[in-house]
Design a protein around this motif. Structure first.
Motif, mmCIF file in Angstrom:
data_model
loop_
_atom_site.group_PDB
_atom_site.id
_atom_site.type_symbol
_atom_site.label_atom_id
_atom_site.label_comp_id
_atom_site.label_asym_id
_atom_site.label_seq_id
_atom_site.Cartn_x
_atom_site.Cartn_y
_atom_site.Cartn_z
ATOM 1 N N ILE A 186 10.413 16.570 3.042
ATOM 2 C CA ILE A 186 9.209 17.307 3.427
ATOM 3 C C ILE A 186 8.165 17.240 2.304
ATOM 4 O O ILE A 186 6.976 16.998 2.540
ATOM 5 N N GLY A 237 8.013 15.078 -0.193
ATOM 6 C CA GLY A 237 7.658 13.698 -0.566
ATOM 7 C C GLY A 237 8.711 13.148 -1.505
ATOM 8 O O GLY A 237 8.882 13.665 -2.609
ATOM 9 N N GLY A 289 8.684 21.606 -1.093
ATOM 10 C CA GLY A 289 9.663 21.377 -0.030
ATOM 11 C C GLY A 289 10.805 22.372 -0.099
ATOM 12 O O GLY A 289 11.232 22.924 0.922
ATOM 13 N N ILE A 346 11.882 20.360 11.246
ATOM 14 C CA ILE A 346 10.630 20.065 10.525
ATOM 15 C C ILE A 346 10.797 18.790 9.709
ATOM 16 O O ILE A 346 9.898 17.941 9.642
ATOM 17 N N MET A 347 11.987 18.630 9.106
ATOM 18 C CA MET A 347 12.236 17.406 8.323
ATOM 19 C C MET A 347 12.121 16.172 9.222
ATOM 20 O O MET A 347 11.483 15.177 8.852
ATOM 21 N N PHE A 400 8.572 15.405 10.006
ATOM 22 C CA PHE A 400 7.918 14.715 8.883
ATOM 23 C C PHE A 400 8.294 13.244 8.866
ATOM 24 O O PHE A 400 7.446 12.378 8.645
ATOM 25 N N LEU A 401 9.575 12.960 9.101
ATOM 26 C CA LEU A 401 10.012 11.560 9.082
ATOM 27 C C LEU A 401 9.278 10.745 10.141
ATOM 28 O O LEU A 401 8.966 9.579 9.945
ATOM 29 N N ARG A 452 4.829 11.854 9.151
ATOM 30 C CA ARG A 452 4.350 11.623 7.779
ATOM 31 C C ARG A 452 5.549 11.363 6.874
ATOM 32 O O ARG A 452 5.972 12.234 6.088
ATOM 33 N N PRO A 453 6.124 10.158 6.979
ATOM 34 C CA PRO A 453 7.380 9.895 6.259
ATOM 35 C C PRO A 453 7.252 9.993 4.746
ATOM 36 O O PRO A 453 8.252 10.162 4.063
ATOM 37 N N GLN A 454 6.023 9.885 4.218
ATOM 38 C CA GLN A 454 5.871 10.006 2.761
ATOM 39 C C GLN A 454 5.847 11.461 2.307
ATOM 40 O O GLN A 454 5.747 11.739 1.110
ATOM 41 N N GLY A 455 5.939 12.421 3.276
ATOM 42 C CA GLY A 455 5.967 13.837 2.911
ATOM 43 C C GLY A 455 4.595 14.339 2.484
ATOM 44 O O GLY A 455 3.588 13.645 2.618
ATOM 45 N N VAL A 456 4.576 15.577 1.961
ATOM 46 C CA VAL A 456 3.302 16.196 1.600
ATOM 47 C C VAL A 456 2.672 15.493 0.399
ATOM 48 O O VAL A 456 1.501 15.144 0.402
#
Lengths: 291, 245
Positions: A231, A233, A243, A270-271, A274-275, A278-282
């Motif tokens: 989450i 990054g 995270g 939520i994880m 994100f994957l 936005r796989p690179q996370g926050v």
């Protein structure tokens, strides 16, 4: 409102533990490229190091904590020498599988040494509480948040204000170029593993009074730390902190306002989101941006 | 005493002889260039000198001391410095932090002295205005100067430069030539330069070694090399001698 404040503090406290575990995870990953599947067992060892020094040896608090963290530092060094160094010439996957093997070995070593019966690790501020906005907050929960904040500040200073930290960041980016700067790469890599083990030790000592010390506690912690890094990054220290806190808060708030049966589903859901989105996370970089 | 010496270096990669019986001698404070076509073994020679590759046969000596099997970081601590062909700065460190990684081998310095020492180098190299900038925000030419600063922060006696002018425009190359001449005069550095920019090589080098297919085919002063038929045939081209004349 009082309940909400209490839940927030509790969420931040458990999230702080996840954040420390995740930071240890990120430090090792950044420096070596290894995803440490024994990260949860490192935290479990930290808790049991506390059991050994506080409960079994009955040492006074400061000595017990100091001895437990020293044990963890030695364990980190031992892990570097006996697992990472012999396997490092192989592929990263070989080392990762090595960490899986070590996690199983650690769990069984704890089982043989301490048995399957859970222990309760006391806190130096046991049974103390403060009133905050009408909510009764455990002093231990506040201490966990404060200790984590101090650790994070210390890590920031280490990585940004000392030559050792700058060297660690350099090694994490380009080992060959770091060698050509005369940096003692192996020593810095060893320090990364020791630092990760000590952070896991701090997390374990703080988690002990919140959970029972159980030889099986490593896997759920590893999964939460893993979710925190995804989450926040992967490879990002601020990401690990954010995270970790996010997972802790979603777990506690989800258990209270939705259902305790679904608390893990919420953080892992939520994880997964994100994957997908936005796989690179926050805070993370896209993999292709690294290097 | 020679600052750096390679004797009878052989290095094979499978069936390919990257280096075959190559000798190189660099005297204290001397500026030496190693030239040759792509694939001649120039970078392999630098890798052998810095310990990134081990020779199959031969010896490397730094100030008379055998360092053939010594680890790379120990060679740097013993007085070697190197830059890379394609520039390998630490992309997620600032300019100052990049230079600090080189200065860090001076282990007895306090943290503040180490920063001050790094800033001195940065100022000498004309990079003070960007000391705290993220390195990737700099132009390619300035990044190469940071890499050179980083190598200088190791306080080398012998500096190995792998195509430092690659990717620079003519103005930047001129600046680099001036800066290298200044640095050499200031620190008494011995320099080994690998470069395809013949203008730069001929202006700076006192002695030139020419490699072709892993073998040394010539050695001499710039004037001798420019007139050597083997070098003209293998690398410079017959037209080069006429152009120079």
């Amino acid at each position: 409102m009082a309940d909400f404040v209490q839940l927030i503090i509790n969420g931040l406290a458990i999230g702080s533990v996840y954040a420390l575990a995740a930071i240890g995870f990120v430090i090792v990953y950044s420096a070596t490229g290894v995803v440490n599947f024994a990260a949860g067992q490192f935290v479990m060892f930290g808790t049991f190091a506390g059991v050994a020094t506080l409960v079994n040896a009955q040492l006074p608090w400061p000595f017990a904590y100091g001895a437990a963290l020293l044990i963890m530092a030695l364990f980190g060094a031992l892990f570097f020498v006996s697992v990472y160094l012999p396997l490092r010439r192989g592929s990263i996957v070989t080392i990762i599988i090595g960490t899986v093997a070590v996690s199983i070995t650690m769990q069984n070593a704890a089982l043989l040494s301490f048995g399957s019966w859970p222990f309760r690790l006391p806190s130096p501020v046991e049974d103390s509480a403060v009133s905050l906005g009408g909510a009764i907050i455990s002093l231990h929960a506040l201490a966990v948040v404060a200790v984590t904040a101090v650790m994070v500040a210390g890590l920031w200073l280490l990585f940004n204000r000392t030559s050792v930290g700058v060297g660690m960041r350099a090694v994490a980016q380009d080992v060959q170029a770091a060698r050509l700067m005369g940096l003692k790469v192996n020593r810095l890599l060893a320090f990364s593993w020791i630092l990760a083990a000590v952070l896991a030790g701090v997390a374990g000592l703080m988690l002990g009074p919140m959970w029972f010390a159980d030889v099986n506690m490593g896997d759920p912690i590893a999964l939460k730390a893993f979710a925190a890094t995804i989450i926040g990054g992967f490879g990002s220290l601020p990401g690990a902190i954010v995270g970790g806190l996010f997972v802790g808060l979603s777990e506690v708030l989800g258990a209270s306002y939705v259902s305790s049966a679904y608390k893990d589903l919420i953080s892992f859901g939520i994880m997964i989101a994100f994957l997908l989105v936005r796989p690179q996370g926050v805070f993370g970089e896209k993999i292709q941006d690294r290097g | 005493m020679n600052a750096l010496e390679a004797r009878g270096i052989h290095k094979r990669y499978g069936g390919l002889a990257a280096l075959a019986d190559v000798d190189l001698t660099v005297k204290n404070g001397q500026f030496v260039a190693v030239i040759g076509p792509n694939g001649a073994g120039k970078s392999t020679l630098l890798n052998v000198l810095t310990g990134l590759a081990m020779p199959d046969e031969g010896q490397v000596l730094l100030a008379g001391q055998a360092i053939t099997r010594m680890a790379t970081n120990k060679r740097i601590r013993a007085g070697l410095g190197r830059t890379f062909q394609h520039g390998r700065v630490f992309a997620r460190l600032s300019v100052l932090e990049n230079v600090m990684t080189g200065a860090a081998i001076r282990g007895r310095l306090s943290e503040s002295d180490l920063r001050d020492f790094s800033m001195e180098i940065i100022e000498q190299m004309g990079l003070a205005d960007v000391a705290h900038e993220a390195i990737m925000s700099l132009s390619y030419g300035r990044r190469r100067m940071v890499e050179l600063s980083r190598a200088l922060a190791c306080r080398p006696h012998v500096l190995l430069l792998d195509e430092p002018a690659a990717g620079l425009n003519s103005g930047e190359v001129d600046q680099l030539i001036d800066r290298l001449a200044e640095l050499r005069a200031m620190h008494g550095l011995a320099v080994v330069l690998i470069e395809h920019n013949m203008g730069m090589v001929m202006r700076l080098a006192e002695r030139i070694f020419v490699l072709n297919f892993g073998c040394k085919i010539a050695e001499g002063t710039p004037a001798e090399i420019q007139a050597d038929p083997a070098v003209l045939s293998a690398y410079l081209g017959e037209g080069y001698a006429h152009a120079v004349v």
